[in-house]
Design an enzyme around this catalytic site. Sequence first.
Site, short mmCIF file in Angstrom:
data_model
loop_
_atom_site.label_atom_id
_atom_site.label_comp_id
_atom_site.label_asym_id
_atom_site.label_seq_id
_atom_site.Cartn_x
_atom_site.Cartn_y
_atom_site.Cartn_z
N LYS A 128 1.07 -1.21 -0.09
CA LYS A 128 0.10 -0.23 -0.19
C LYS A 128 0.91 1.38 0.13
CE LYS A 128 -2.34 2.81 2.72
NZ LYS A 128 -1.81 3.76 2.14
N GLU B 240 9.81 1.72 11.37
CA GLU B 240 10.28 2.47 10.59
C GLU B 240 9.68 3.59 11.29
OE1 GLU B 240 12.55 4.67 10.03
OE2 GLU B 240 12.32 4.73 7.93
N CYS C 122 13.65 10.93 8.17
CA CYS C 122 12.81 10.57 9.24
C CYS C 122 14.52 10.02 9.44
CB CYS C 122 12.24 9.18 9.20
SG CYS C 122 13.22 7.42 8.16
N GLU D 13 9.21 15.77 15.47
CA GLU D 13 9.27 15.75 14.07
C GLU D 13 9.13 16.83 13.35
OE1 GLU D 13 8.77 12.38 12.31
OE2 GLU D 13 11.00 12.09 11.64
#
Length: 499
Positions: A184, A258, A292, A391
């Site tokens: 996906k 992750e 990331c 973040e």
Amino acid sequence: MTNFQNPIDPPEIVKGWIDNKVHHGKGKEIPVFYPGNGSQVSVLVEDTEDDIDKAVESARRTFDKTDWSKLSVEKRIEVLEACRQVILDNIDELALLECLGTGLILREIKGFHLQRAAYNFRFFAQYISQAHGERYDNTDGYLTLVNREPAGVVGLIAPWNAPMALATMKIAAAVAFGNCAILKPSEQTPFSLIKLATLLRDVLPEGVLNLVNGRGPVTGSSLVSHPGIDRISFTGGTVTGRQVMSDAGKQLTPCTMELGGKSANIVFASADYERALDGALIGIFSNNGQQCLAGSRILVQEKIFDKFVEEFVQRTKKIKVGDPLNDKTEIGPIASKQHMERILSFAENAQKEGDKVLVGGKRLSDQKTGFFIEPTAVLASSNNSKVCQEEIFGPFASFVPFKSEEEAISIANDTEFGLVSYIWSDHMPTIMKVSESMRSGVVWVNTPMMRELRAPFGGFKNSGVGREGGYSCEQFYTEEKTVSIPKTPLNLKKFGDEL
Ligand code: TXE
């Protein structure tokens, strides 16, 4: 005001891919935008629970009823190499489609993202050619073998910040270890991955790679919650990761996660100054800052702090932001309007919270249709500031000074995340002490972003669960089976036989 052109004529409509055929999902039509000019370029048809059932049935059928999962290593290496070749043969079109979805710079897509995507398949071809096994002899005359068998049907959920590079790591690993996969892609960036799936139809038997489209809470959660799924490999945000793991937990489906990061880029006075400055700029501004592993908290030792920050700001002012198709562009648009607004809100808040915006913090004034922002740097009032704890996932650096090694370690680890740490110093004892003290899954010393695919990649704390890499993927995408065999016939106890 410029209105940048689409990189390629967009497909009118994006559909799923099941059994090596186009699949028309049962759900809504979701608009897809090109971040470079902000316009809607296509729609994708959302796949719902029924469509996920079909994708799982197809994958299950191939896994259970064909010889796919039992292919010889030699055959599987051929398949992986053929997948790599498909990417290289179609690199121009795939790159333009990746650009259309993400707004990433075309030069970098071709030069890095798609090279990595192709290499992911070669890497696993090389890895399985040397796969090892375990065998134990014991004094009772038993031979015990530990076999690794394919895990089964795996759900792969990919994000929007580097779709081809990240999703192909998952696809290649799934294929290498004999699984059938349902991918996906992010609903924001479907173009390149659906193209790849269709291009692979001549290489992968039907059912080996199915693709479903749609939003996370609809398509993604149906995939994660499906009882026919044996593994979930997820890359995305930490908040979503929690939800995915909790949905998967109801079926006890193993996951790798992750997730996000807020990585410390620690610059000591003992560093090679110019190299550290270049590394700090690359660490936060490459890939439009949307990664990331970005070095988003830049900790600089007091002795060099003012000079370093000043030169970082001067260099930042010269960065070329603009059309992703232009060879000179260094930062392209942010991936979506919503994400752009979120990043800008950090700059607005920073002023209110006592941080100082040193450069940037605004939407590009001559480019109001695409999602362009000025590369930004902020002097944080402390490491507790929002810009140091959340973040931001954009071209947005936060600076914090430190005095000693101890203080650097303490600030670097003072975050919910633990993906990567960067250390810049030419003093070996400092490098050793600081790298051993980092609560992060990866430490880069005097280099930004070195990814060795054989080594595990992933995070401590809220940056993830599990790892991606050679052996880590072998463990995740296989089941272990222990088989014990006596080497000579044994005298067994005879139950029911009178003594
Ligand atoms: O990602 P999401 P979002 C971080 C970054 C960013 C934040 C939010 O900080 O600002 O996450 O980004 C699918 N069940 N990263 O909201 O939601 C979704 O459709 C199953 C870090 O865009 O995590 C997409 O395919 N799937 C990061 C994928 O998850 C679900 C990369 C990622 O989307 C789902 C991206 C659900 N309930 C963002 N909800 C990294 N680690 O590199 C969503 N999805």
